[in-house]
Motif scaffolding. Structure first.
Motif, PDB file in Angstrom:
ATOM      1  N   THR A  39       0.862  -1.186   0.000  1.00 24.69           N
ATOM      2  CA  THR A  39       0.000   0.000   0.000  1.00 24.69           C
ATOM      3  C   THR A  39       0.898   1.236   0.000  1.00 24.69           C
ATOM      4  O   THR A  39       2.016   1.205   0.505  1.00 24.69           O
ATOM      5  N   GLY A  40       0.406   2.319  -0.583  1.00 21.85           N
ATOM      6  CA  GLY A  40       1.210   3.536  -0.628  1.00 21.85           C
ATOM      7  C   GLY A  40       2.349   3.478  -1.619  1.00 21.85           C
ATOM      8  O   GLY A  40       3.307   4.243  -1.533  1.00 21.85           O
ATOM      9  N   GLY A  41       2.259   2.584  -2.606  1.00 20.57           N
ATOM     10  CA  GLY A  41       3.344   2.422  -3.566  1.00 20.57           C
ATOM     11  C   GLY A  41       3.513   3.583  -4.520  1.00 20.57           C
ATOM     12  O   GLY A  41       4.541   3.686  -5.187  1.00 20.57           O
ATOM     13  N   GLY A  43       3.665   6.708  -3.525  1.00 23.79           N
ATOM     14  CA  GLY A  43       4.237   7.834  -2.798  1.00 23.79           C
ATOM     15  C   GLY A  43       5.747   7.897  -2.870  1.00 23.79           C
ATOM     16  O   GLY A  43       6.406   7.130  -3.574  1.00 23.79           O
ATOM     17  N   PHE A  44       6.298   8.837  -2.112  1.00 25.53           N
ATOM     18  CA  PHE A  44       7.731   9.102  -2.079  1.00 25.53           C
ATOM     19  C   PHE A  44       8.517   7.864  -1.653  1.00 25.53           C
ATOM     20  O   PHE A  44       9.367   7.353  -2.395  1.00 25.53           O
ATOM     21  N   ILE A  45       8.229   7.346  -0.474  1.00 22.32           N
ATOM     22  CA  ILE A  45       8.940   6.152   0.005  1.00 22.32           C
ATOM     23  C   ILE A  45       8.535   4.942  -0.825  1.00 22.32           C
ATOM     24  O   ILE A  45       9.365   4.073  -1.138  1.00 22.32           O
ATOM     25  N   GLY A  46       7.273   4.878  -1.209  1.00 18.46           N
ATOM     26  CA  GLY A  46       6.795   3.737  -1.980  1.00 18.46           C
ATOM     27  C   GLY A  46       7.555   3.536  -3.275  1.00 18.46           C
ATOM     28  O   GLY A  46       7.819   2.395  -3.681  1.00 18.46           O
ATOM     29  N   GLY A  47       7.945   4.613  -3.945  1.00 16.55           N
ATOM     30  CA  GLY A  47       8.717   4.497  -5.170  1.00 16.55           C
ATOM     31  C   GLY A  47      10.064   3.840  -4.928  1.00 16.55           C
ATOM     32  O   GLY A  47      10.532   3.022  -5.733  1.00 16.55           O
ATOM     33  N   HIS A  48      10.704   4.188  -3.810  1.00 15.50           N
ATOM     34  CA  HIS A  48      11.991   3.572  -3.466  1.00 15.50           C
ATOM     35  C   HIS A  48      11.801   2.100  -3.091  1.00 15.50           C
ATOM     36  O   HIS A  48      12.660   1.258  -3.404  1.00 15.50           O
ATOM     37  N   VAL A  49      10.709   1.786  -2.414  1.00 10.12           N
ATOM     38  CA  VAL A  49      10.443   0.387  -2.053  1.00 10.12           C
ATOM     39  C   VAL A  49      10.222  -0.444  -3.312  1.00 10.12           C
ATOM     40  O   VAL A  49      10.745  -1.567  -3.438  1.00 10.12           O
ATOM     41  N   ARG A  50       9.468   0.079  -4.265  1.00  6.41           N
ATOM     42  CA  ARG A  50       9.231  -0.652  -5.503  1.00  6.41           C
ATOM     43  C   ARG A  50      10.535  -0.925  -6.246  1.00  6.41           C
ATOM     44  O   ARG A  50      10.739  -2.008  -6.796  1.00  6.41           O
ATOM     45  N   ALA A  51      11.439   0.057  -6.239  1.00  6.29           N
ATOM     46  CA  ALA A  51      12.738  -0.145  -6.881  1.00  6.29           C
ATOM     47  C   ALA A  51      13.537  -1.227  -6.164  1.00  6.29           C
ATOM     48  O   ALA A  51      14.210  -2.054  -6.802  1.00  6.29           O
ATOM     49  N   ARG A  64      -6.003   4.796  -7.003  1.00  3.19           N
ATOM     50  CA  ARG A  64      -5.607   5.275  -8.332  1.00  3.19           C
ATOM     51  C   ARG A  64      -4.532   4.365  -8.914  1.00  3.19           C
ATOM     52  O   ARG A  64      -3.589   3.996  -8.229  1.00  3.19           O
ATOM     53  N   ARG A  65      -4.674   4.069 -10.177  1.00  2.00           N
ATOM     54  CA  ARG A  65      -3.678   3.261 -10.868  1.00  2.00           C
ATOM     55  C   ARG A  65      -2.398   4.066 -11.015  1.00  2.00           C
ATOM     56  O   ARG A  65      -2.427   5.243 -11.428  1.00  2.00           O
ATOM     57  N   PRO A  66      -1.242   3.501 -10.697  1.00  2.26           N
ATOM     58  CA  PRO A  66       0.026   4.225 -10.878  1.00  2.26           C
ATOM     59  C   PRO A  66       0.254   4.586 -12.337  1.00  2.26           C
ATOM     60  O   PRO A  66      -0.251   3.917 -13.256  1.00  2.26           O
ATOM     61  N   ALA A  67       1.009   5.660 -12.563  1.00  4.01           N
ATOM     62  CA  ALA A  67       1.265   6.116 -13.923  1.00  4.01           C
ATOM     63  C   ALA A  67       1.989   5.054 -14.739  1.00  4.01           C
ATOM     64  O   ALA A  67       1.792   4.948 -15.955  1.00  4.01           O
ATOM     65  N   HIS A  72       6.973  -6.712 -13.313  1.00  4.46           N
ATOM     66  CA  HIS A  72       6.716  -7.615 -12.192  1.00  4.46           C
ATOM     67  C   HIS A  72       5.594  -7.114 -11.297  1.00  4.46           C
ATOM     68  O   HIS A  72       5.331  -7.693 -10.252  1.00  4.46           O
ATOM     69  N   GLU A  73       4.958  -6.004 -11.691  1.00  3.37           N
ATOM     70  CA  GLU A  73       3.956  -5.366 -10.829  1.00  3.37           C
ATOM     71  C   GLU A  73       2.555  -5.505 -11.426  1.00  3.37           C
ATOM     72  O   GLU A  73       2.376  -5.548 -12.643  1.00  3.37           O
ATOM     73  N   ARG A  74       1.563  -5.562 -10.530  1.00  4.92           N
ATOM     74  CA  ARG A  74       0.168  -5.446 -10.945  1.00  4.92           C
ATOM     75  C   ARG A  74      -0.563  -4.587  -9.923  1.00  4.92           C
ATOM     76  O   ARG A  74      -0.143  -4.475  -8.772  1.00  4.92           O
ATOM     77  N   TRP A  75      -1.636  -3.967 -10.379  1.00  2.00           N
ATOM     78  CA  TRP A  75      -2.381  -3.032  -9.535  1.00  2.00           C
ATOM     79  C   TRP A  75      -3.780  -3.573  -9.282  1.00  2.00           C
ATOM     80  O   TRP A  75      -4.420  -4.143 -10.173  1.00  2.00           O
ATOM     81  N   ALA A  76      -4.238  -3.398  -8.036  1.00  2.00           N
ATOM     82  CA  ALA A  76      -5.610  -3.765  -7.682  1.00  2.00           C
ATOM     83  C   ALA A  76      -6.272  -2.552  -7.041  1.00  2.00           C
ATOM     84  O   ALA A  76      -5.721  -1.968  -6.094  1.00  2.00           O
ATOM     85  N   ARG A  77      -7.424  -2.174  -7.564  1.00  2.00           N
ATOM     86  CA  ARG A  77      -8.116  -1.015  -7.000  1.00  2.00           C
ATOM     87  C   ARG A  77      -8.753  -1.403  -5.671  1.00  2.00           C
ATOM     88  O   ARG A  77      -9.684  -2.213  -5.618  1.00  2.00           O
ATOM     89  N   VAL A  78      -8.233  -0.807  -4.595  1.00  2.00           N
ATOM     90  CA  VAL A  78      -8.744  -1.075  -3.261  1.00  2.00           C
ATOM     91  C   VAL A  78      -8.788   0.248  -2.502  1.00  2.00           C
ATOM     92  O   VAL A  78      -7.764   0.937  -2.382  1.00  2.00           O
ATOM     93  N   ASP A  79      -9.957   0.615  -2.018  1.00  2.00           N
ATOM     94  CA  ASP A  79     -10.103   1.793  -1.168  1.00  2.00           C
ATOM     95  C   ASP A  79     -10.015   1.324   0.281  1.00  2.00           C
ATOM     96  O   ASP A  79     -10.956   0.740   0.814  1.00  2.00           O
TER      97      ASP A  79
END
Length: 365
Positions: A39-41, A43-51, A64-67, A72-79
């Motif tokens: 979650t929070g992927g 954001g600022f820290i989330g971008g570094h975690v994904r890397a 919101r779907r990431p740009a 290796h990533e997939r997105w699931a819409r969850v509020d």
């Protein structure tokens, strides 16, 4: 009273209640390649975690779907704030179809709405408790939960006395995970210092002031002399999260501070990270600029200003010794990050002073 309001309204503990992990990690098996739900992927820290998690399957949760998504990533819409008490989130997590041994990192936090931030945490907790495939959780929090009233060393055994709405909501979001997470799921809470990156100017305002706004820097350095800065580079923050996702500890519930305390590796930066004025002096020395003049305020005046502004008091500092004892070695240096910031603002000025960037990153072990 609903659950989020109840957690926010609970009195803070007189003594610390969060467990601290023992220092010896267990053999970890094959979890280093496991799927991670994040979650929070965006954001600022989330971008570094994904890397840091590149090459592993990562499921990004959010409204919101990431740009852009990696291969290796997939997105699931969850509020995460939807449903009461978390039924919609639970159904969304169950629909992810993740394999056994999946880890979860919870970064998302609503800064503007403390109650909603706690609601998100409670909803996600309820979902994890019904999803046996998720066997490990890394919960990202902040050292602000300790509050500004302590003197001297602040470690994981220090009582939490938060003052700001943000810090109280972060502590309220921690509590249910520590007390209500199912017993067979491991939890590591990471209390981050101020995360800094040369690519995000908003993260290093004191350094920018020292380089570009000397009058403002001198005034703030006078008022905050002796108060901690508590930086942790974004790369080290992401590495600590990866460590939490991949390194089982002896205790199934663990809490660690995450701050770049370099110890003997660099004496100037070790002082600077626990002293606002010393950080300014170190930055200016690295840039080849003269030291700032400051108002000679008595300690009592600085202490009073800290109380009024609800900032950490002079002499308060945070330790990450427990995290290092658990086996974490920071892959990056605060010296290198500050050097990149200085070079970005003053590219034509030769660096000087006692802080030498480069070289192998100190482990601090």
């Amino acid at each position: 009273m609903d659950k989020p309001t109840e957690y926010l309204a609970r009195p803070v503990a007189a003594r610390a209640t969060a467990p601290v992990a023992a220092s010896a990690p267990r053999p970890r098996g094959d979890a280093a390649g496991s799927t991670v739900v994040l979650t929070g992927g965006g954001g600022f820290i989330g971008g570094h975690v994904r890397a840091a998690l590149a090459g592993r399957e990562v499921v990004l949760l959010g409204r919101r779907r990431p740009a852009a998504l990696g291969s290796h990533e997939r997105w699931a819409r969850v509020d995460l704030a939807a449903g009461t008490p978390g039924a919609l989130v639970t159904r969304s997590i169950e629909a992810l179809d993740v394999p056994a041994g999946t880890a979860l990192c919870h970064l998302a936090h609503d800064v503007g709405d403390p109650k909603q931030a706690v609601t998100m945490s409670l909803n996600l907790l309820a979902a994890v408790n019904t999803c046996p495939q998720i066997t490990r959780v890394a919960l990202v929090s902040t050292v602000s939960v300790y509050g500004p009233s302590h003197r001297g060393l602040v470690d994981e055994t220090t009582a939490c006395r938060p003052r700001s709405a943000y810090a109280r909501s972060k502590l309220a979001a921690e509590r249910p995970w520590l007390t209500a997470l199912r017993a067979d799921c491991e939890l590591m809470v990471l209390r981050m210092g101020s995360v800094i990156s040369a690519r995000r100017p908003a993260s290093y305002q004191p350094i920018f002031d020292a380089l570009r706004r000397p009058l403002r820097a001198a005034a703030l350095g006078s008022l905050r002399q002796g108060t901690p800065v508590s930086y942790v580079t974004a790369g080290n923050a992401a590495a600590a999260i990866q460590f939490a996702l991949d390194t089982p500890q002896v205790a199934r519930r663990a809490t660690f501070n995450v701050v770049d305390d370099l110890g003997g590796a660099n004496a100037a930066l070790a002082r600077a990270n626990v002293n606002y004025a010393a950080m300014q002096d170190t930055v200016r020395a690295l840039a080849g600029l003269p030291a700032l003049w400051r108002f000679p305020l008595p300690v009592a005046a600085v202490d009073g200003a800290a109380r009024v502004l609800r900032r950490p008091r002079p002499g308060q500092w945070y330790s990450s010794a427990a995290l290092r004892a658990a086996g974490f070695c920071a892959p990056y240096t605060l010296a290198d990050e500050i050097a990149r910031i200085v070079d970005g603002h003053l590219p034509d000025r030769a660096r000087a002073g006692s802080v030498e960037p480069g070289g192998d990153a100190p482990c601090g072990c």
